[in-house]
Design a protein around this motif. Structure first.
Motif, PDB file in Angstrom:
ATOM      1  N   ASN A 185     -11.334  57.859  -7.373  1.00 15.10           N
ATOM      2  CA  ASN A 185     -11.485  58.827  -6.283  1.00 15.10           C
ATOM      3  C   ASN A 185     -10.793  58.463  -5.068  1.00 15.10           C
ATOM      4  O   ASN A 185     -11.380  58.267  -4.149  1.00 15.10           O
ATOM      5  CB  ASN A 185     -12.861  58.951  -6.201  1.00 15.10           C
ATOM      6  N   GLY A 186      -9.533  57.837  -5.190  1.00 14.52           N
ATOM      7  CA  GLY A 186      -9.033  57.229  -4.092  1.00 14.52           C
ATOM      8  C   GLY A 186      -9.240  55.755  -3.710  1.00 14.52           C
ATOM      9  O   GLY A 186      -8.734  55.200  -2.592  1.00 14.52           O
ATOM     10  N   PHE A 187     -10.318  55.302  -4.360  1.00 12.95           N
ATOM     11  CA  PHE A 187     -10.587  53.926  -3.938  1.00 12.95           C
ATOM     12  C   PHE A 187      -9.904  52.884  -4.967  1.00 12.95           C
ATOM     13  O   PHE A 187      -9.683  53.268  -6.404  1.00 12.95           O
ATOM     14  CB  PHE A 187     -12.217  53.743  -3.890  1.00 12.95           C
ATOM     15  N   VAL A 188      -9.905  51.670  -4.654  1.00 14.53           N
ATOM     16  CA  VAL A 188      -9.263  50.348  -5.832  1.00 14.53           C
ATOM     17  C   VAL A 188     -10.282  49.366  -5.553  1.00 14.53           C
ATOM     18  O   VAL A 188     -10.467  48.881  -4.627  1.00 14.53           O
ATOM     19  CB  VAL A 188      -7.965  50.296  -5.407  1.00 14.53           C
ATOM     20  N   LYS A 189     -10.784  48.732  -6.768  1.00 15.91           N
ATOM     21  CA  LYS A 189     -11.144  47.598  -6.927  1.00 15.91           C
ATOM     22  C   LYS A 189     -10.170  46.668  -7.582  1.00 15.91           C
ATOM     23  O   LYS A 189      -9.950  47.031  -8.811  1.00 15.91           O
ATOM     24  CB  LYS A 189     -12.546  47.636  -7.421  1.00 15.91           C
ATOM     25  N   SER A 190      -9.833  45.415  -6.907  1.00 13.54           N
ATOM     26  CA  SER A 190      -8.793  44.649  -7.854  1.00 13.54           C
ATOM     27  C   SER A 190      -9.536  43.171  -7.896  1.00 13.54           C
ATOM     28  O   SER A 190     -10.155  42.580  -6.991  1.00 13.54           O
ATOM     29  CB  SER A 190      -7.466  44.494  -6.976  1.00 13.54           C
ATOM     30  N   SER A 191      -8.905  42.236  -8.780  1.00 13.69           N
ATOM     31  CA  SER A 191      -9.207  41.131  -9.111  1.00 13.69           C
ATOM     32  C   SER A 191      -7.968  40.558  -9.753  1.00 13.69           C
ATOM     33  O   SER A 191      -7.196  40.861 -10.437  1.00 13.69           O
ATOM     34  CB  SER A 191     -10.390  40.629  -9.818  1.00 13.69           C
ATOM     35  N   SER A 192      -7.794  39.101  -9.167  1.00  6.67           N
ATOM     36  CA  SER A 192      -6.714  38.184  -9.633  1.00  6.67           C
ATOM     37  C   SER A 192      -7.178  36.977 -10.331  1.00  6.67           C
ATOM     38  O   SER A 192      -7.982  36.474  -9.890  1.00  6.67           O
ATOM     39  CB  SER A 192      -5.643  37.995  -8.579  1.00  6.67           C
ATOM     40  N   TRP A 193      -6.172  36.658 -11.476  1.00  5.62           N
ATOM     41  CA  TRP A 193      -6.557  35.500 -12.049  1.00  5.62           C
ATOM     42  C   TRP A 193      -5.374  34.654 -12.331  1.00  5.62           C
ATOM     43  O   TRP A 193      -3.996  35.439 -12.654  1.00  5.62           O
ATOM     44  CB  TRP A 193      -7.151  35.746 -13.443  1.00  5.62           C
ATOM     45  N   LEU A 194      -5.192  33.335 -12.336  1.00  6.46           N
ATOM     46  CA  LEU A 194      -4.169  32.555 -12.499  1.00  6.46           C
ATOM     47  C   LEU A 194      -3.966  32.220 -13.939  1.00  6.46           C
ATOM     48  O   LEU A 194      -4.879  31.495 -14.247  1.00  6.46           O
ATOM     49  CB  LEU A 194      -3.887  31.255 -11.545  1.00  6.46           C
ATOM     50  N   LEU A 195      -3.247  32.664 -15.030  1.00  9.37           N
ATOM     51  CA  LEU A 195      -2.926  32.360 -16.375  1.00  9.37           C
ATOM     52  C   LEU A 195      -2.217  31.186 -16.442  1.00  9.37           C
ATOM     53  O   LEU A 195      -0.861  31.083 -15.933  1.00  9.37           O
ATOM     54  CB  LEU A 195      -2.485  33.521 -16.798  1.00  9.37           C
ATOM     55  N   LYS A 196      -2.631  29.875 -16.670  1.00 15.25           N
ATOM     56  CA  LYS A 196      -2.166  28.782 -16.876  1.00 15.25           C
ATOM     57  C   LYS A 196      -1.664  28.440 -18.342  1.00 15.25           C
ATOM     58  O   LYS A 196      -2.465  28.692 -19.359  1.00 15.25           O
ATOM     59  CB  LYS A 196      -2.752  27.640 -16.614  1.00 15.25           C
ATOM     60  N   LYS A 197      -0.441  28.256 -18.465  1.00 15.81           N
ATOM     61  CA  LYS A 197       0.060  27.625 -19.637  1.00 15.81           C
ATOM     62  C   LYS A 197      -0.401  26.268 -20.187  1.00 15.81           C
ATOM     63  O   LYS A 197      -0.352  25.473 -19.358  1.00 15.81           O
ATOM     64  CB  LYS A 197       1.613  27.538 -19.786  1.00 15.81           C
ATOM     65  N   PRO A 198      -0.974  26.188 -21.247  1.00 17.19           N
ATOM     66  CA  PRO A 198      -1.355  24.676 -21.595  1.00 17.19           C
ATOM     67  C   PRO A 198      -0.343  23.951 -21.880  1.00 17.19           C
ATOM     68  O   PRO A 198       0.766  23.973 -21.870  1.00 17.19           O
ATOM     69  CB  PRO A 198      -1.833  25.197 -23.103  1.00 17.19           C
TER      70      PRO A 198
END
Length: 272
Positions: A185-198
């Motif tokens: 409905n025109g709104f946005v919820k976002s999250s970010s995550w750092l994916l680390k290579k082993p």
């Protein structure tokens, strides 16, 4: 959801008149009468809106508090003016739409390494959010580049709220930033995550084939048999050329110097 909202009506009663001169109907979906007034008195109210609605007696605004998910949808304000003979005349009849929004939770991102080597890592990334309205759209991005979800699932609870989950399989060669976004409905919820290579380097070795194992086993067995036979027969062969021990060193030397009978016969035979 949970807030107070006012739905404007298409007519406002002038100061020279009062609600007593009007009939007002607030309807939802043109089939449900939320509330109705006639001659200044309430004559009807839908049970689901009991203790949650009131109407302004001047501008006829319908107030709803607290707003629920089921309140979402089109409404209609119908105003009739009562003349001297109490014959109603429609003053206005216009719709108004209420869009109800329930905020989704901040997306929860999890990542699990399914397989990795020195060069790359295979990861399963999951993103989930719940308790929102209306039906959402989920999207993902790696280093700000959009990706399509391998699987996504949207479910609806008994309260009319939506839950959403998405899964993505990634093959990364270095650390990357992953972002999950929920749009509604025109709104946005976002999250970010750092994916680390082993950091661990796993080298996948190929096990030897059955033929190689068999050949290696045969070579080892033959080698062991050769050592055993050599250890068993080599001393006897060497001692056959040795002298038998004598009573004295001098006699032993003489015995060794005497050619054996078999040697003499062999030499004479060779000469003949």
């Amino acid at each position: 959801m949970g807030e107070k909202v006012g739905l404007p009506c298409c007519h406002e009663i002038p100061s020279s008149e009062s609600l007593y001169n009007y009939r007002v109907y607030w309807q939802k979906n043109t089939t449900e009468v939320v509330l109705a007034y006639a001659a200044g008195k309430m004559i009807s109210k839908l049970e689901r809106y009991e203790n949650r609605t009131e109407m302004d007696d001047r501008n006829l605004t319908l107030w709803i508090s607290p707003v629920e998910i089921l309140d979402n949808g089109p409404y209609q304000c119908v105003v009739q003016h009562l003349g001297i003979l109490q014959n109603p005349v429609v003053v206005c009849d216009e719709p108004v739409t209420l869009f109800v929004t329930a905020d989704f939770s901040n997306p929860n991102i999890t990542a699990e390494v399914s397989n990795h080597s020195c060069e790359s890592a295979e990861m399963v990334v999951s993103c989930s959010s719940h308790g929102g309205f209306p039906k959402p759209k989920i999207s993902g991005a790696v280093n700000n580049m959009s990706l399509m979800w391998n699987t996504s699932r949207v479910s609806k609870s008994s309260l009319g709220l939506y839950n959403v989950t998405g899964k993505l399989w990634l093959n990364i060669t270095k650390d990357v930033s992953f972002t999950c976004s929920i749009e509604y409905n025109g709104f946005v919820k976002s999250s970010s995550w750092l994916l680390k290579k082993p950091n661990e380097c796993v080298v996948h070795t190929v096990p030897p084939s059955y033929n190689v194992i068999t050949a290696s086993s045969i070579i080892i067995i033959v080698f062991l048999l050769a050592i055993t036979l050599a250890a068993r027969y080599l001393p006897r062969h060497v001692c056959s050329h040795c002298c038998e021990p004598q009573d004295s060193v001098e006699e032993g030397v003489k015995e060794c110097m005497k050619p054996s009978m078999s040697s003499k016969v062999t030499s004479e035979t060779s000469s003949v």
